[in-house]
Write a protein that holds these residues in place. Sequence first.
Motif, PDB file in Angstrom:
ATOM      1  N   PHE A   1     -19.410 -39.205 -24.089  1.00 58.00           N
ATOM      2  CA  PHE A   1     -19.788 -37.821 -23.808  1.00 58.00           C
ATOM      3  C   PHE A   1     -21.297 -37.613 -23.900  1.00 58.00           C
ATOM      4  O   PHE A   1     -21.859 -36.820 -23.146  1.00 58.00           O
ATOM      5  CB  PHE A   1     -19.030 -36.851 -24.709  1.00 58.00           C
ATOM      6  CG  PHE A   1     -17.634 -36.581 -24.216  1.00 58.00           C
ATOM      7  CD1 PHE A   1     -17.420 -35.882 -23.041  1.00 58.00           C
ATOM      8  CD2 PHE A   1     -16.534 -37.047 -24.905  1.00 58.00           C
ATOM      9  CE1 PHE A   1     -16.137 -35.648 -22.563  1.00 58.00           C
ATOM     10  CE2 PHE A   1     -15.252 -36.825 -24.444  1.00 58.00           C
ATOM     11  CZ  PHE A   1     -15.054 -36.119 -23.268  1.00 58.00           C
ATOM     12  N   ALA A   2     -21.962 -38.349 -24.777  1.00 55.07           N
ATOM     13  CA  ALA A   2     -23.425 -38.253 -24.840  1.00 55.07           C
ATOM     14  C   ALA A   2     -24.048 -38.771 -23.544  1.00 55.07           C
ATOM     15  O   ALA A   2     -24.967 -38.147 -22.990  1.00 55.07           O
ATOM     16  CB  ALA A   2     -23.950 -39.041 -26.034  1.00 55.07           C
ATOM     17  N   ASP A   3     -23.552 -39.893 -23.044  1.00 52.22           N
ATOM     18  CA  ASP A   3     -24.053 -40.429 -21.775  1.00 52.22           C
ATOM     19  C   ASP A   3     -23.732 -39.494 -20.619  1.00 52.22           C
ATOM     20  O   ASP A   3     -24.544 -39.309 -19.709  1.00 52.22           O
ATOM     21  CB  ASP A   3     -23.449 -41.806 -21.494  1.00 52.22           C
ATOM     22  CG  ASP A   3     -24.012 -42.886 -22.393  1.00 52.22           C
ATOM     23  OD1 ASP A   3     -25.039 -42.624 -23.052  1.00 52.22           O
ATOM     24  OD2 ASP A   3     -23.415 -43.977 -22.439  1.00 52.22           O
ATOM     25  N   TRP A   4     -22.557 -38.899 -20.647  1.00 51.38           N
ATOM     26  CA  TRP A   4     -22.132 -37.981 -19.589  1.00 51.38           C
ATOM     27  C   TRP A   4     -23.044 -36.760 -19.555  1.00 51.38           C
ATOM     28  O   TRP A   4     -23.495 -36.338 -18.489  1.00 51.38           O
ATOM     29  CB  TRP A   4     -20.683 -37.594 -19.828  1.00 51.38           C
ATOM     30  CG  TRP A   4     -20.106 -36.687 -18.791  1.00 51.38           C
ATOM     31  CD1 TRP A   4     -20.040 -36.906 -17.444  1.00 51.38           C
ATOM     32  CD2 TRP A   4     -19.510 -35.412 -19.009  1.00 51.38           C
ATOM     33  NE1 TRP A   4     -19.417 -35.850 -16.825  1.00 51.38           N
ATOM     34  CE2 TRP A   4     -19.094 -34.914 -17.768  1.00 51.38           C
ATOM     35  CE3 TRP A   4     -19.283 -34.658 -20.155  1.00 51.38           C
ATOM     36  CZ2 TRP A   4     -18.468 -33.683 -17.637  1.00 51.38           C
ATOM     37  CZ3 TRP A   4     -18.652 -33.443 -20.015  1.00 51.38           C
ATOM     38  CH2 TRP A   4     -18.256 -32.961 -18.759  1.00 51.38           C
ATOM     39  N   ARG A   5     -23.315 -36.180 -20.726  1.00 51.11           N
ATOM     40  CA  ARG A   5     -24.203 -35.009 -20.776  1.00 51.11           C
ATOM     41  C   ARG A   5     -25.607 -35.358 -20.289  1.00 51.11           C
ATOM     42  O   ARG A   5     -26.225 -34.590 -19.555  1.00 51.11           O
ATOM     43  CB  ARG A   5     -24.274 -34.462 -22.204  1.00 51.11           C
ATOM     44  CG  ARG A   5     -23.068 -33.656 -22.590  1.00 51.11           C
ATOM     45  CD  ARG A   5     -23.281 -32.896 -23.877  1.00 51.11           C
ATOM     46  NE  ARG A   5     -23.695 -33.752 -24.985  1.00 51.11           N
ATOM     47  CZ  ARG A   5     -22.870 -34.324 -25.850  1.00 51.11           C
ATOM     48  NH1 ARG A   5     -21.571 -34.114 -25.744  1.00 51.11           N
ATOM     49  NH2 ARG A   5     -23.324 -35.078 -26.817  1.00 51.11           N
ATOM     50  N   GLN A   6     -26.102 -36.530 -20.679  1.00 51.11           N
ATOM     51  CA  GLN A   6     -27.438 -36.938 -20.239  1.00 51.11           C
ATOM     52  C   GLN A   6     -27.475 -37.135 -18.729  1.00 51.11           C
ATOM     53  O   GLN A   6     -28.433 -36.737 -18.068  1.00 51.11           O
ATOM     54  CB  GLN A   6     -27.862 -38.225 -20.948  1.00 51.11           C
ATOM     55  CG  GLN A   6     -29.263 -38.662 -20.605  1.00 51.11           C
ATOM     56  CD  GLN A   6     -29.681 -39.914 -21.360  1.00 51.11           C
ATOM     57  OE1 GLN A   6     -28.900 -40.454 -22.136  1.00 51.11           O
ATOM     58  NE2 GLN A   6     -30.886 -40.360 -21.131  1.00 51.11           N
ATOM     59  N   ALA A   7     -26.450 -37.733 -18.172  1.00 46.73           N
ATOM     60  CA  ALA A   7     -26.390 -37.936 -16.717  1.00 46.73           C
ATOM     61  C   ALA A   7     -26.341 -36.596 -15.988  1.00 46.73           C
ATOM     62  O   ALA A   7     -26.994 -36.429 -14.953  1.00 46.73           O
ATOM     63  CB  ALA A   7     -25.164 -38.785 -16.353  1.00 46.73           C
ATOM     64  N   ARG A   8     -25.585 -35.646 -16.526  1.00 45.79           N
ATOM     65  CA  ARG A   8     -25.526 -34.319 -15.888  1.00 45.79           C
ATOM     66  C   ARG A   8     -26.894 -33.631 -15.940  1.00 45.79           C
ATOM     67  O   ARG A   8     -27.294 -32.982 -14.981  1.00 45.79           O
ATOM     68  CB  ARG A   8     -24.480 -33.455 -16.577  1.00 45.79           C
ATOM     69  CG  ARG A   8     -23.075 -33.867 -16.178  1.00 45.79           C
ATOM     70  CD  ARG A   8     -22.054 -32.869 -16.625  1.00 45.79           C
ATOM     71  NE  ARG A   8     -22.365 -31.554 -16.078  1.00 45.79           N
ATOM     72  CZ  ARG A   8     -21.767 -30.448 -16.438  1.00 45.79           C
ATOM     73  NH1 ARG A   8     -20.828 -30.471 -17.365  1.00 45.79           N
ATOM     74  NH2 ARG A   8     -22.085 -29.296 -15.916  1.00 45.79           N
ATOM     75  N   ARG A   9     -27.605 -33.769 -17.055  1.00 48.93           N
ATOM     76  CA  ARG A   9     -28.919 -33.160 -17.175  1.00 48.93           C
ATOM     77  C   ARG A   9     -29.898 -33.767 -16.173  1.00 48.93           C
ATOM     78  O   ARG A   9     -30.746 -33.076 -15.612  1.00 48.93           O
ATOM     79  CB  ARG A   9     -29.495 -33.361 -18.589  1.00 48.93           C
ATOM     80  CG  ARG A   9     -29.091 -32.309 -19.571  1.00 48.93           C
ATOM     81  CD  ARG A   9     -29.968 -32.368 -20.807  1.00 48.93           C
ATOM     82  NE  ARG A   9     -29.941 -33.679 -21.436  1.00 48.93           N
ATOM     83  CZ  ARG A   9     -29.182 -34.011 -22.471  1.00 48.93           C
ATOM     84  NH1 ARG A   9     -28.390 -33.114 -23.008  1.00 48.93           N
ATOM     85  NH2 ARG A   9     -29.224 -35.215 -22.982  1.00 48.93           N
ATOM     86  N   GLU A  10     -29.771 -35.075 -15.943  1.00 45.61           N
ATOM     87  CA  GLU A  10     -30.673 -35.775 -15.021  1.00 45.61           C
ATOM     88  C   GLU A  10     -30.195 -35.658 -13.570  1.00 45.61           C
ATOM     89  O   GLU A  10     -30.892 -36.118 -12.669  1.00 45.61           O
ATOM     90  CB  GLU A  10     -30.790 -37.233 -15.430  1.00 45.61           C
ATOM     91  CG  GLU A  10     -31.459 -37.428 -16.777  1.00 45.61           C
ATOM     92  CD  GLU A  10     -31.427 -38.873 -17.232  1.00 45.61           C
ATOM     93  OE1 GLU A  10     -30.863 -39.727 -16.512  1.00 45.61           O
ATOM     94  OE2 GLU A  10     -31.961 -39.146 -18.324  1.00 45.61           O
ATOM     95  N   GLY A  11     -29.013 -35.109 -13.345  1.00 39.42           N
ATOM     96  CA  GLY A  11     -28.496 -34.922 -11.988  1.00 39.42           C
ATOM     97  C   GLY A  11     -28.053 -36.194 -11.325  1.00 39.42           C
ATOM     98  O   GLY A  11     -28.102 -36.317 -10.104  1.00 39.42           O
TER      99      GLY A  11
END
Length: 45
Positions: free
Chosen positions: A31-41
């Motif tokens: 979930f941490a990686d998922w949130r970071q990927a969403r923030r970076e688009g």
Amino acid sequence: MNLSTILLTVYVLVWPVIVAGTLTVIVRAFFADWRQARREGRPII
């Protein structure tokens, strides 16, 4: 109850705790990686 029965019981009951801890670490990292990927688009895969 003798000592071997107690040790076997503890050994069997410790496995779910180890599995739950490992699964918790994996899920939190995902979930941490998922949130970071969403923030970076970018896609996570």
